[in-house]
Design an enzyme around this catalytic site. Structure first.
Site, PDB file in Angstrom:
ATOM      1  N   HIS A   1       0.784  -1.237   0.000  1.00  0.00           N
ATOM      2  CA  HIS A   1       0.000   0.000   0.000  1.00  0.00           C
ATOM      3  C   HIS A   1       0.818   1.292   0.000  1.00  0.00           C
ATOM      4  O   HIS A   1       0.650   2.125  -0.907  1.00  0.00           O
ATOM      5  CB  HIS A   1      -0.988  -0.005   1.165  1.00  0.00           C
ATOM      6  CG  HIS A   1      -2.015  -1.082   1.086  1.00  0.00           C
ATOM      7  ND1 HIS A   1      -2.734  -1.513   2.178  1.00  0.00           N
ATOM      8  CD2 HIS A   1      -2.443  -1.835   0.038  1.00  0.00           C
ATOM      9  CE1 HIS A   1      -3.567  -2.464   1.814  1.00  0.00           C
ATOM     10  NE2 HIS A   1      -3.397  -2.694   0.519  1.00  0.00           N
TER      11      HIS A   1
ATOM     12  N   ASP B   1      -1.326   2.689   6.797  1.00  0.00           N
ATOM     13  CA  ASP B   1      -0.268   1.695   6.652  1.00  0.00           C
ATOM     14  C   ASP B   1       1.119   2.202   7.015  1.00  0.00           C
ATOM     15  O   ASP B   1       1.987   1.401   7.368  1.00  0.00           O
ATOM     16  CB  ASP B   1      -0.276   1.142   5.224  1.00  0.00           C
ATOM     17  CG  ASP B   1      -1.446   0.201   4.981  1.00  0.00           C
ATOM     18  OD1 ASP B   1      -1.413  -0.909   5.532  1.00  0.00           O
ATOM     19  OD2 ASP B   1      -2.383   0.590   4.281  1.00  0.00           O
TER      20      ASP B   1
END
Length: 364
Positions: free
Chosen positions: A202, A298
């Site tokens: 991500h 993330d």
């Protein structure tokens, strides 16, 4: 016959709606919670969620509420489906209303999620006998397609889950598998935390596609078009650093290519080919902005704890450090300060042996 397992799903984003809808379609009692009521209103109005894609049908949701006490009262399994940056807040909200015997499952925990929830419950003096567990990844590739409407692109084959303490993992998995046979036991939360492949994919793809995201507002396939051979080289280096930190903890983390094979049955000669061969990624569009959970979640809850543990254990993570720095520049934030460091997870100064003992016993 035994009564069916009852679920509370916390979070009504794409993941929470997909999970709540999936469980309801399988006949399990589900209550859905969201911290803000606006997203729940279409679901309350229609009485449920329209599920499309690999699984389809209208899923009745009789209780959709922003009252967390109402959402969890009498339920056996509390499925937390929120960005990991919300784990601390949701644990604080849960603490006064938890009941003995309940299970809190983070979907997923990212890196260190179960440890963070444990810390919060200790800080808030929660004395209830509850289990905390975390999944390695989320069960679905899914997206909201309209009000009270969600599309499930793919149901993953296998979702490792581990409990804190580790000896309770079998009990957690046996309970979950009544409804969700994709869940399988993992050795410990160190494995689920370090096999967090979102940490690899991500932030890297989003940061390296920042110009394209801004110029097209995300009008391209995130994985299929966003991962070129050059982007895949950076992904492989981030992946290598993650695996090295895990090794220093005595944990054998799977590589991103191994994970793609396990979750999606796809392979390739390198990471680029494996991603391109994944039909489950077809049609998943890029975020419309770089101010997205692929960075806001993330980086602080995946990359920061990996790098922080790396520093404590003497394992260099230069590529991950660079991504944390770039994310901080792009967002005008200090993700090092905001993220899950070893200090915030209660791991500072612990030896590898101490960390393993904490994971096995739950710190009891």
């Amino acid at each position: 016959m035994l009564d069916p397992v009852t679920f509370a799903v916390l979070g009504a984003g794409h993941g929470g709606q997909a999970l709540a809808g999936y469980l309801a379609l399988k006949g399990f009692p589900v209550r859905l919670f969201n911290r803000t009521p606006e997203r729940l209103r279409p679901i309350q109005l229609l009485g449920g969620i329209q599920v499309e894609g690999e699984v389809s049908g209208f899923a009745p949701i009789p209780v959709a509420t922003s009252d967390i006490r109402e959402a969890i009262a009498g339920t056996q399994v509390i499925m937390v489906v929120l960005p990991a940056t919300g784990h601390r807040d949701i644990a604080e909200r849960l603490s006064p209303y938890l009941e003995d015997g309940q299970m809190i499952v983070l979907n997923p925990g990212r890196t260190g999620g179960a440890l963070e929830v444990r810390q919060v419950l200790r800080e808030t003096s929660c004395t209830k006998d509850v289990l905390i567990a975390e999944a390695q990844t989320f069960l679905f590739a899914s997206r909201i397609s309209g009000p009270a409407q969600v599309r499930i692109f793919r149901v993953k084959n296998s979702i490792p889950v581990a409990a804190l303490p580790a000896y309770e993992t079998v009990r957690v998995v046996q309970t979950l598998r009544v409804a969700l046979p994709q869940f399988v036991p993992e050795d410990s939360i160190l494995k689920t935390s370090f096999n967090n492949i979102g940490a690899v994919f991500h932030p890297t793809i989003t940061i390296l596609n920042a110009a394209r995201i801004e110029s097209t507002h995300g009008e391209f396939d995130y994985y299929i078009e966003g991962v070129t051979p050059s982007v895949a080289l950076v992904l492989e280096e981030v992946d290598r650093e993650r695996v090295k930190v895990a090794e220093a903890l005595g944990v054998r983390a799977i590589t991103a290519r191994e994970w793609l094979y396990s979750a999606y049955d796809v392979s390739g000669r390198n990471l680029f080919e494996a991603i391109q061969n994944n039909a489950g990624y077809q049609g998943i569009r890029a975020p419309s902005t770089i101010f997205h959970r692929y960075i806001t979640e993330d980086v602080p809850t995946s990359l920061v704890p990996i790098a922080s543990l790396g520093k404590m254990l003497g394992v260099p993570t230069p590529t991950i450090d660079s991504l944390i720095h770039l994310a901080s520049v792009l967002h005008g934030k200090d993700y090092w300060r905001e993220g899950r460091t070893v200090e915030k997870l209660g791991l500072q100064g612990l030896s590898v042996k101490d960390i393993h003992e904490l994971v096995v016993t739950g710190g009891k």
